[in-house]
Scaffold this motif. Structure first.
Motif, PDB file in Angstrom:
ATOM      1  N   PHE B  34       0.848  -1.188   0.000  1.00  0.00           N
ATOM      2  CA  PHE B  34       0.000   0.000   0.000  1.00  0.00           C
ATOM      3  C   PHE B  34       0.887   1.243   0.000  1.00  0.00           C
ATOM      4  CE2 PHE B  34      -3.931  -2.207   1.036  1.00  0.00           C
ATOM      5  CZ  PHE B  34      -3.482  -3.354   1.661  1.00  0.00           C
ATOM      6  N   ILE B  93       4.514   7.116   2.583  1.00  0.00           N
ATOM      7  CA  ILE B  93       4.794   5.899   3.358  1.00  0.00           C
ATOM      8  C   ILE B  93       4.218   4.699   2.630  1.00  0.00           C
ATOM      9  CG2 ILE B  93       4.576   4.762   5.599  1.00  0.00           C
ATOM     10  CD1 ILE B  93       3.922   7.404   6.861  1.00  0.00           C
ATOM     11  N   GLU B  97       1.910  -6.138   3.251  1.00  0.00           N
ATOM     12  CA  GLU B  97       1.020  -7.007   4.013  1.00  0.00           C
ATOM     13  C   GLU B  97       1.670  -8.374   4.205  1.00  0.00           C
ATOM     14  OE1 GLU B  97      -2.750  -8.399   2.192  1.00  0.00           O
ATOM     15  OE2 GLU B  97      -3.674  -7.116   3.706  1.00  0.00           O
ATOM     16  N   TYR B 101      -4.689  -8.171   6.231  1.00  0.00           N
ATOM     17  CA  TYR B 101      -4.985  -7.017   7.080  1.00  0.00           C
ATOM     18  C   TYR B 101      -3.853  -6.603   7.997  1.00  0.00           C
ATOM     19  CZ  TYR B 101      -9.494  -8.497   5.422  1.00  0.00           C
ATOM     20  OH  TYR B 101     -10.501  -8.897   4.606  1.00  0.00           O
ATOM     21  N   GLU B 102      -2.783  -7.357   8.052  1.00  0.00           N
ATOM     22  CA  GLU B 102      -1.671  -6.986   8.917  1.00  0.00           C
ATOM     23  C   GLU B 102      -0.603  -6.311   8.074  1.00  0.00           C
ATOM     24  OE1 GLU B 102      -0.807  -9.871  11.785  1.00  0.00           O
ATOM     25  OE2 GLU B 102       1.055  -8.940  12.448  1.00  0.00           O
ATOM     26  N   GLN B 103      -0.474  -5.007   8.238  1.00  0.00           N
ATOM     27  CA  GLN B 103       0.450  -4.215   7.436  1.00  0.00           C
ATOM     28  C   GLN B 103       1.651  -3.797   8.268  1.00  0.00           C
ATOM     29  OE1 GLN B 103      -1.383  -0.947   5.285  1.00  0.00           O
ATOM     30  NE2 GLN B 103      -3.345  -2.040   5.165  1.00  0.00           N
ATOM     31  N   TYR B 104       2.810  -3.883   7.642  1.00  0.00           N
ATOM     32  CA  TYR B 104       4.040  -3.377   8.241  1.00  0.00           C
ATOM     33  C   TYR B 104       4.544  -2.238   7.369  1.00  0.00           C
ATOM     34  CZ  TYR B 104       3.952  -7.143  11.564  1.00  0.00           C
ATOM     35  OH  TYR B 104       3.583  -7.970  12.587  1.00  0.00           O
ATOM     36  N   PHE B 105       4.926  -1.166   8.042  1.00  0.00           N
ATOM     37  CA  PHE B 105       5.198   0.080   7.344  1.00  0.00           C
ATOM     38  C   PHE B 105       6.682   0.348   7.158  1.00  0.00           C
ATOM     39  CE2 PHE B 105       1.120   2.252   6.978  1.00  0.00           C
ATOM     40  CZ  PHE B 105       0.320   1.416   7.731  1.00  0.00           C
ATOM     41  N   GLY B 106       6.987   1.005   6.058  1.00  0.00           N
ATOM     42  CA  GLY B 106       8.325   1.513   5.847  1.00  0.00           C
ATOM     43  C   GLY B 106       8.530   2.786   6.645  1.00  0.00           C
ATOM     44  N   PRO B 107       9.770   3.291   6.669  1.00  0.00           N
ATOM     45  CA  PRO B 107      10.080   4.487   7.464  1.00  0.00           C
ATOM     46  C   PRO B 107       9.644   5.785   6.810  1.00  0.00           C
ATOM     47  CG  PRO B 107      12.047   3.668   6.403  1.00  0.00           C
ATOM     48  CD  PRO B 107      10.971   2.670   6.111  1.00  0.00           C
TER      49      PRO B 107
END
Lengths: 115, 114
Positions: B34, B93, B97, B101-107
Motif C-alpha cells: 500500500f 509511506i 502485508e 490485514y496486517e500491514q508493516y510500514f516503511g520508514p
C-alpha cells in the motif's frame, strides 16, 4: 459508512502515570482493529491488533487494548508511561469496502510526556 | 521479522521532474503493498493498493498518471511521482502485508519539490 474516530488530538501525561487513548469506530460487523505508533519522521509500528477471541489484547511495549462491542470502542492503555512513549498514535479498522485489505486510520492522538 | 524499507528517505527535486520511491519487504514476500501520503500533523491517506503482477488500484481522487505504481516482484513496489510540483511535497509511506490485514510500514520518504 465505516469510520474511525480518535476524540483526543493531544494528550499530555506525566512520566509514570497511566494512559488511555480513545478510539471509536463505526462498522457494520465485527471489525479488525489495530493500534499503530509513529515517532516523528518515521513510519508506523504495529502495537497490537484484534481480530477475534479475547477482547483484551496485549501488545508490545507494555500496551494493551480492550475491544468493547457495546461501546464500539478499542481504547489503548498503558499502566505507566515512559518518556519514550511520546509519539503519535493511530487507531485503524478494517476491512474496508472497496476490495483488497484496506484499513481506515483515525486522525491520530499526539502524546506528550512530561518528566 | 517483517521489515519494510523505503528508499530514499529524503529527496529534493525540481518542479517538472520525476521521482521514484522504492518500497521493499526485506524478510518476507508481500503480494500486496500500500502507498500512503501523510500531510504534516495529519493521518495517513491511502493513495493506492499495489498487487504483484497486476495494475494498482487507486483511491478516488488520486491521479494514476501522476503517481505511477509498479509492483514488479513480491518484495518490491515503486511509486513514481511524475512531473512533480510543489503541491506534491509530502511524506510518502508504504506498507506491505504479511497476512491479511496486517500491514508493516516503511520508514517513509520525505519529498520536497522546489
Amino acid at each position: 459508512a465505516q469510520s474511525v474516530t480518535q476524540p483526543d488530538i493531544h494528550i499530555t501525561v506525566s512520566e509514570g502515570a497511566s494512559l488511555e487513548l480513545r478510539c471509536n469506530y463505526s462498522y457494520g460487523a465485527t471489525p479488525y482493529l489495530f493500534w499503530y505508533v509513529q515517532s516523528p519522521g518515521q513510519g508506523l509500528q504495529l502495537l497490537l491488533k484484534y481480530f477475534s477471541g479475547d477482547t483484551l489484547v496485549q501488545g508490545i511495549k507494555g500496551f494493551e487494548a480492550e475491544f468493547k462491542r457495546s461501546q464500539s470502542s478499542f481504547n489503548l492503555r498503558k499502566p505507566s508511561v515512559h518518556w519514550s512513549d511520546a509519539a503519535e498514535y493511530f487507531c485503524a479498522v478494517g476491512p474496508v469496502a472497496g476490495g483488497y485489505n484496506k484499513l481506515i486510520f483515525g486522525a491520530g492522538t499526539r502524546l506528550a510526556v512530561h518528566p | 521479522g517483517a521489515v519494510v524499507s523505503q528508499h530514499p528517505s529524503r529527496v529534493i527535486c525540481k518542479s517538472g521532474t520525476s521521482v521514484k520511491i522504492e518500497c521493499r519487504s526485506l524478510d518476507f514476500q508481500a503480494t500486496t503493498m500500500f502507498w500512503y501520503r501523510q500531510f504534516p500533523k495529519q493521518s495517513l491517506m491511502l493513495m493506492a493498493t499495489s498487487n504483484e503482477g497486476s495494475k494498482a488500484t487507486y483511491e478516488q481522487g488520486v491521479e494514476k498518471d501522476k503517481f505511477l505504481i509498479n509492483h514488479a516482484s513480491l518484495t518490491l513496489s515503486t511509486l513514481t511521482v511524475t512531473s512533480a510540483h510543489p503541491e506534491d511535497s509530502s511524506f510518502y509511506i508504504c506498507s506491505a502485508e504479511t497476512t491479511p490485514y496486517e500491514q508493516y510500514f516503511g520508514p517513509g520518504t520525505r519529498l520536497t519539490v522546489t
